[in-house]
Design a protein around this motif. Structure first.
Motif, PDB file in Angstrom:
ATOM      1  N   GLU A  14      58.845  48.082  37.050  1.00 11.28           N
ATOM      2  CA  GLU A  14      58.851  46.615  37.017  1.00 11.28           C
ATOM      3  C   GLU A  14      59.533  46.044  38.259  1.00 11.28           C
ATOM      4  O   GLU A  14      59.019  45.110  38.885  1.00 11.28           O
ATOM      5  N   HIS A  18      57.792  43.785  41.380  1.00 11.78           N
ATOM      6  CA  HIS A  18      58.309  42.461  41.744  1.00 11.78           C
ATOM      7  C   HIS A  18      59.049  42.482  43.077  1.00 11.78           C
ATOM      8  O   HIS A  18      59.737  41.511  43.413  1.00 11.78           O
ATOM      9  N   GLU A  47      50.565  45.790  37.177  1.00  8.67           N
ATOM     10  CA  GLU A  47      50.062  44.777  38.110  1.00  8.67           C
ATOM     11  C   GLU A  47      49.182  43.767  37.389  1.00  8.67           C
ATOM     12  O   GLU A  47      49.307  42.555  37.597  1.00  8.67           O
ATOM     13  N   THR A  50      51.365  41.545  35.225  1.00  7.17           N
ATOM     14  CA  THR A  50      52.141  40.634  36.061  1.00  7.17           C
ATOM     15  C   THR A  50      51.277  39.468  36.526  1.00  7.17           C
ATOM     16  O   THR A  50      51.688  38.298  36.457  1.00  7.17           O
ATOM     17  N   ILE A  51      50.070  39.752  36.956  1.00  5.67           N
ATOM     18  CA  ILE A  51      49.148  38.700  37.411  1.00  5.67           C
ATOM     19  C   ILE A  51      48.797  37.774  36.256  1.00  5.67           C
ATOM     20  O   ILE A  51      48.773  36.552  36.409  1.00  5.67           O
ATOM     21  N   VAL A  53      50.567  37.109  33.540  1.00  5.48           N
ATOM     22  CA  VAL A  53      51.725  36.280  33.193  1.00  5.48           C
ATOM     23  C   VAL A  53      51.931  35.192  34.234  1.00  5.48           C
ATOM     24  O   VAL A  53      52.187  34.027  33.897  1.00  5.48           O
ATOM     25  N   GLN A  54      51.808  35.530  35.511  1.00  4.74           N
ATOM     26  CA  GLN A  54      51.955  34.522  36.570  1.00  4.74           C
ATOM     27  C   GLN A  54      50.910  33.426  36.413  1.00  4.74           C
ATOM     28  O   GLN A  54      51.216  32.240  36.569  1.00  4.74           O
ATOM     29  N   ARG A  55      49.687  33.811  36.108  1.00 10.86           N
ATOM     30  CA  ARG A  55      48.614  32.833  35.926  1.00 10.86           C
ATOM     31  C   ARG A  55      48.916  31.935  34.724  1.00 10.86           C
ATOM     32  O   ARG A  55      48.763  30.719  34.786  1.00 10.86           O
ATOM     33  N   CYS A  57      51.767  31.143  33.505  1.00 14.52           N
ATOM     34  CA  CYS A  57      52.909  30.261  33.790  1.00 14.52           C
ATOM     35  C   CYS A  57      52.511  29.074  34.662  1.00 14.52           C
ATOM     36  O   CYS A  57      53.207  28.063  34.684  1.00 14.52           O
ATOM     37  N   ARG A  58      51.425  29.175  35.379  1.00  9.81           N
ATOM     38  CA  ARG A  58      50.959  28.067  36.219  1.00  9.81           C
ATOM     39  C   ARG A  58      50.177  27.034  35.414  1.00  9.81           C
ATOM     40  O   ARG A  58      50.044  25.894  35.838  1.00  9.81           O
ATOM     41  N   GLU A  59      49.652  27.446  34.279  1.00 10.30           N
ATOM     42  CA  GLU A  59      48.865  26.528  33.463  1.00 10.30           C
ATOM     43  C   GLU A  59      49.790  25.510  32.804  1.00 10.30           C
ATOM     44  O   GLU A  59      50.932  25.796  32.487  1.00 10.30           O
TER      45      GLU A  59
END
Length: 80
Positions: A14, A18, A47, A50-51, A53-55, A57-59
């Motif tokens: 992890e 990051h 990976e 992670t992608i 979760v990042q996506r 969080c942007r919504e």
């Protein structure tokens, strides 16, 4: 560089994903992943997660839902 082994690679995966490791440790894990199919698979899964979760969080929530949640919070706060 030396092969850090599966145990270390998986334990620090992890942080590796990051970019939170020292350069030498990251290089060792990268080298291990490149030569270990099992750890490479773990890294790929990490990976992808992670992608995702990042996506997520942007919504943002729709404005009407956001307003309803804020109204509920205010009502709860005013009753205490």
């Amino acid at each position: 560089m030396t092969d850090c082994g599966c145990e270390k690679a998986k334990a620090e995966l992890e942080e590796y994903l990051h970019n939170e490791l020292k350069a030498d440790d990251a290089a060792d894990i990268c080298d291990h992943i490149a030569n270990c199919p099992d750890c490479a698979n773990e890294a790929h899964i990490g990976e992808v997660l992670t992608i995702a979760v990042q996506r997520a969080c942007r919504e943002t929530a729709p404005e009407d839902l956001r307003a309803q949640v804020l109204l509920s919070i205010r009502e709860i706060q005013s009753s205490h």
